[in-house]
Design an enzyme around this catalytic site. Structure first.
Site, mmCIF file in Angstrom:
data_model
loop_
_atom_site.group_PDB
_atom_site.id
_atom_site.type_symbol
_atom_site.label_atom_id
_atom_site.label_comp_id
_atom_site.label_asym_id
_atom_site.label_seq_id
_atom_site.Cartn_x
_atom_site.Cartn_y
_atom_site.Cartn_z
ATOM 1 N N TYR A 52 -36.017 6.024 -5.214
ATOM 2 C CA TYR A 52 -37.488 6.022 -4.597
ATOM 3 C C TYR A 52 -38.330 5.543 -5.598
ATOM 4 C CZ TYR A 52 -36.208 7.842 -0.198
ATOM 5 O OH TYR A 52 -35.454 8.308 1.316
ATOM 6 N N TYR B 290 -40.072 7.363 6.758
ATOM 7 C CA TYR B 290 -40.705 8.703 6.322
ATOM 8 C C TYR B 290 -41.221 8.762 5.020
ATOM 9 C CZ TYR B 290 -37.122 11.335 3.655
ATOM 10 O OH TYR B 290 -36.130 11.907 2.837
ATOM 11 N N ARG B 291 -40.581 7.649 4.026
ATOM 12 C CA ARG B 291 -40.907 7.622 2.768
ATOM 13 C C ARG B 291 -40.444 6.339 2.333
ATOM 14 N NH1 ARG B 291 -37.292 12.312 -0.604
ATOM 15 N NH2 ARG B 291 -38.278 12.061 -2.429
#
Ligand code: ADP
Length: 532
Positions: free
Chosen positions: A96, A472-473
């Site tokens: 991420y 969601y991310r």
């Protein structure tokens, strides 16, 4: 120090002169001591890279405070000199963005030194942690003291931490898997240096800070997750009392189109909390990516891995095409009864499913990892996927209603996009309560396939957003793009809060697509083949 700065070839915060930057570094050094400030490229290397498909994003410096008061002073200096700061806690946000900022030139505020477990309340089953506390550390702390409490680790990293993971709204696999839901009470350094205590903690001397989430007045905690409004310095997390008994339920299904029936069987079991763990339904390739060699000889890296290879490799490892892991918890009697009821329901609706013997299945690294995740034990297995296709991964993680047809539709959207770009579909559906997170790994070779992976990721993000499925991310390279897909009123409110709390925009500019000078308009800010 001056020499090091001079040789960095202008990796300075945007709009900051070398002179002002040098002054900031001097002031940071006064606050935290010379050993805890660095502008040396060698020390900045880990902060510039992740396994995602973007070139390094170099920070200008790293500062490692050791206390809340030091953070307050750092933030005040940064505000006065307009130095952008990027806070991180345990820095394991793999795939991420890890420790990367959105913009080059930020000063990383690495909170790893602040790693005290401030409290574990056994009777009320909660802990209060500083940012640098890791899951492995908290696990050891509980075990060393024989405390009958479980934590809820995420899949990827014992070295990650509950505070960083919760502020990014990470998830785990026990009944406490929705981490933000099971957090309670934050302490936050605001961009002006003041200290905010959220929820019940707003009352001086509060006795309920970490047990009653709502406090009095607006609930503010959400503002400090998936945002850039403050630096969180303490967090209360609820711990699950160790249940007297538990029973993992591990199953496989042989065909791809079984996904429809699987998710439809799971929906009532999840909504009624009959199966209180997150239930992971993983495609065979996801497990194989951690355990088998990538078959370059069959694909040349441009075609999907053939179906026959997947079936053969899966068969050797007690894997089906779909691999289902859930768990029930409670007294021995209720566990036995609930597990039997789940098996009966599955047998009736999914006669093609094979229920595995848990002890036997745990001989396989994949299934052992799943059981650990569902019983609060941090485990490393998922890291090994990164080497499968040459070091690159970016998670794509849209949220989907918990229906079988929706899962099938999702695969119909995702697969052709992965395949068109020469990558494999490597995905899992994680049934929460009413939704399933469709988590896909864009495994790619670095650096050769980075551009292609970038295009693929963008196309996936857009295809899902076009159909009403929001991730969601996302990783730092796609935060601005994802925000650009949201409603203008939502974007405007995010920016107004930013301006109110951080008028000079010093904290994590661009994080989750929020900047003091506005959130990105739809389809704007295209740069370098991506969106950053
Ligand atoms: P983990 O190691 O648990 O994955 P990280 O420390 O890597 O978590 O944090 C992930 C991201 O969350 C960081 O890049 C940062 O954007 C944000 N973050 C982490 N810690 C804080 C904090 N204490 N305050 C504000 N934001 C934070």
């Amino acid at each position: 120090m001056a020499h090091a700065i001079a040789s960095r070839r202008a990796i300075l915060p945007r709009g900051v002169s070398p002179r002002t930057f040098a002054r900031a570094i001097r002031e940071f050094t006064e606050i935290v001591g010379g050993r805890n400030v660095s502008v040396s490229p060698a020390e900045l290397v880990p902060y510039a890279h992740d396994v995602i498909m973007v070139p390094p994003i170099w920070p200008s410096a790293v500062v490692r405070p050791g206390s809340v008061e030091e953070i307050q002073r750092i933030v005040r200096v940064a505000g006065a000199l307009r130095i952008p700061l990027w806070p991180l806690s345990t820095g394991k946000n793999i795939a991420y963005g890890r420790m990367m900022a959105v913009d080059p030139g930020n000063v990383i505020v690495d909170l790893a030194r602040m790693n005290r477990i401030l409290e574990v309340n056994e009777q009320l089953a909660y802990a209060v942690v500083e940012p640098g506390v890791t899951y492995a550390q908290l696990y050891k702390h509980l075990r060393d003291r024989n405390l009958p409490l479980w934590l809820d680790p995420p899949a990827t990293a014992p070295g990650a931490g509950p505070l960083g993971n919760t502020v990014e709204r990470g998830v785990g696999y026990t009944p406490y898997g929705e981490h933000f839901l099971f957090s309670c009470g934050m302490e936050v350094v605001l961009p002006d240096g003041r200290l905010l205590r959220t929820g019940s903690g707003a009352l001086p001397g509060s006795r309920t800070w970490h047990i009653f989430k709502w406090g009095f007045g607006p609930y503010l905690d959400g503002l400090f997750t998936a945002s850039n409004y403050g630096i969180v310095t303490k967090l209360g997390i609820w711990l699950m009392p160790e249940p007297p008994a538990h029973q993992p339920i591990l199953m496989t299904c042989p065909r791809e189109d079984d996904i429809v029936a699987i998710m439809d069987v799971l929906r009532p079991l999840k909504i009624s909390h009959t199966l209180p763990s997150a239930v992971v339904v993983a495609h065979a390739l996801l497990a194989l990516a951690a355990e088998a060699e990538y078959p370059w000889h069959l694909t040349g890296g441009t075609r999907p891995v053939p179906d026959g290879w997947i079936r053969e490799e899966a068969r050797k490892r007690m894997l089906g095409i779909w691999n289902i892991a859930g768990c029930v918890y409670g007294s021995p009697a209720t566990v036995a009864e609930t597990a039997a009821a789940v098996r009966r329901t599955v047998a009736a609706a999914l006669p093609q499913a094979t229920v595995l013997d848990v002890e036997e299945a745990r001989q396989s690294p994949y299934w052992d990892h799943k059981v650990r995740n569902m019983t609060g034990v941090p485990s490393m297995v998922e890291y090994s996927r990164l080497s499968w296709r040459g070091g690159g991964n970016a998670f794509v993680a849209p949220v989907v209603p918990l229906f079988g047809e929706e899962a099938r539709r999702h695969m119909e959207i995702a697969r052709p996009i992965f395949w068109r770009h020469g990558f494999d579909y490597i995905g899992e559906f994680i049934a929460a309560t009413r939704d399933q997170h469709h988590v896909m790994m864009l495994l790619h070779k670095q650096p050769d396939e980075m551009e292609r992976a970038m295009r693929c990721y963008r196309e996936l993000t857009d295809a899902f957003c076009d159909e009403g499925y929001l991730p969601y991310r996302t990783n730092v390279a796609f935060m601005e793009h994802t925000m650009s897909r949201l409603d203008p009123v939502f974007r405007d409110v995010c920016v107004r809060i930013k301006r109110a709390l951080d008028p000079h925009g010093i904290l994590a500019p661009g994080k989750n697509g929020i900047r003091v000078d506005g959130a990105p308009a739809p389809r704007s800010r295209r740069r370098r083949g991506g969106t950053r």
